[in-house]
Design a protein around this motif. Structure first.
Motif, PDB file in Angstrom:
ATOM      1  N   UNK A 186       6.577  -1.622   4.135  1.00  0.00           N
ATOM      2  CA  UNK A 186       7.987  -1.968   4.353  1.00  0.00           C
ATOM      3  C   UNK A 186       8.627  -2.478   3.074  1.00  0.00           C
ATOM      4  N   UNK A 187       7.918  -3.330   2.346  1.00  0.00           N
ATOM      5  CA  UNK A 187       8.470  -3.872   1.098  1.00  0.00           C
ATOM      6  C   UNK A 187       8.567  -2.801   0.018  1.00  0.00           C
ATOM      7  N   UNK A 245       7.022  -7.207  -2.433  1.00  0.00           N
ATOM      8  CA  UNK A 245       6.012  -6.151  -2.443  1.00  0.00           C
ATOM      9  C   UNK A 245       4.734  -6.671  -3.099  1.00  0.00           C
ATOM     10  N   UNK A 246       4.860  -7.332  -4.239  1.00  0.00           N
ATOM     11  CA  UNK A 246       3.685  -7.888  -4.921  1.00  0.00           C
ATOM     12  C   UNK A 246       2.935  -8.854  -4.009  1.00  0.00           C
ATOM     13  N   UNK A 247       3.676  -9.720  -3.318  1.00  0.00           N
ATOM     14  CA  UNK A 247       3.038 -10.683  -2.424  1.00  0.00           C
ATOM     15  C   UNK A 247       2.337  -9.969  -1.258  1.00  0.00           C
ATOM     16  N   UNK A 278      12.011   0.409  -3.226  1.00  0.00           N
ATOM     17  CA  UNK A 278      12.388   1.763  -3.652  1.00  0.00           C
ATOM     18  C   UNK A 278      13.886   1.981  -3.456  1.00  0.00           C
ATOM     19  N   UNK A 279      14.402   1.561  -2.319  1.00  0.00           N
ATOM     20  CA  UNK A 279      15.830   1.730  -2.036  1.00  0.00           C
ATOM     21  C   UNK A 279      16.695   0.837  -2.919  1.00  0.00           C
ATOM     22  N   UNK A 287       7.058   1.556  -9.765  1.00  0.00           N
ATOM     23  CA  UNK A 287       5.983   0.893  -9.023  1.00  0.00           C
ATOM     24  C   UNK A 287       6.220   1.041  -7.520  1.00  0.00           C
ATOM     25  N   UNK A 288       7.458   0.798  -7.091  1.00  0.00           N
ATOM     26  CA  UNK A 288       7.775   0.884  -5.656  1.00  0.00           C
ATOM     27  C   UNK A 288       7.534   2.290  -5.116  1.00  0.00           C
ATOM     28  N   UNK A 289       7.961   3.311  -5.856  1.00  0.00           N
ATOM     29  CA  UNK A 289       7.769   4.701  -5.418  1.00  0.00           C
ATOM     30  C   UNK A 289       6.281   5.028  -5.342  1.00  0.00           C
ATOM     31  N   UNK A 290       5.528   4.632  -6.361  1.00  0.00           N
ATOM     32  CA  UNK A 290       4.090   4.916  -6.371  1.00  0.00           C
ATOM     33  C   UNK A 290       3.386   4.217  -5.202  1.00  0.00           C
TER      34      UNK A 290
END
Length: 182
Positions: free
Chosen positions: A140-141, A176-178, A146-147, A121-124
């Motif tokens: 940023x999130x 990230x979701x928020x 991702x990291x 999800x983070x990468x996408x």
């Protein structure tokens, strides 16, 4: 909840606590309905314990009262009177990864699968935000998730750093979701 479902819950060995949430219909005051939803959730939680679900497996017992109606009406709609039981999504909101309790016993296939899904999800999201030129809080999130999730996945199951980076991954994912919801 059926007897079959309660047996499945007893058999589920998860690091995620069970969440029990009570709801009401739209009739009555918000305060009354909040209390009624809480009583419903507590009754179901007690019933789960009575059929053998470990008290340690039950995390949050809460009420949504007359918010989140299934059927958006102001009348006494029976389908709005319910209790949901499920596994908590880790960290609905995250102040600090240090606040999240995750023990070494949690390290296993389920944790690795969860970390992998969060990384995907983070990468996408990172790629999508990069391509759109948006570099605000969500960008940023996404980069942080991702990291953190990538590091957590790559660490050996026996590493104490695995737990630390798993916590960081969960926290970054929640942030990230928020950020995406804004």
């Amino acid at each position: 909840m059926s007897l079959f479902e309660s047996r499945c819950l007893k058999a589920t060995d998860s690091y995620k606590p069970t969440v029990v949430v009570g709801y009401t219909d739209a009739v009555g005051s918000s305060g009354y309905n909040q209390d009624l939803g809480q009583r419903r959730a507590s009754t179901v939680a007690r019933a789960l314990v009575e059929v053998g679900v470990s008290v340690d497996q039950i995390g949050d017992i809460s009420s949504r009262g007359k918010t989140d109606l299934l059927i958006a009406v102001t009348t006494a709609e029976r389908r709005n009177r319910r209790v949901t039981v499920g596994l908590a999504d880790i960290l609905a909101a995250c102040r600090s990864y240090r606040d999240f309790a995750l023990s070494e016993s949690a390290v296993g296939d389920e944790l690795q699968t969860d970390l992998t899904a969060r990384l995907q999800v983070a990468v996408a999201q990172y790629d999508q935000l990069t391509n759109s030129g948006r570099n605000g809080p969500a960008f940023q999130m996404a980069g942080a998730a991702r990291e953190d999730c990538g590091k957590a996945i790559g660490l050996d199951a026996g590493s104490i750093r695995k737990i630390e980076y798993a916590k960081r991954c969960f926290c970054s994912s929640a942030r990230l979701d928020a950020a995406l919801a804004q």
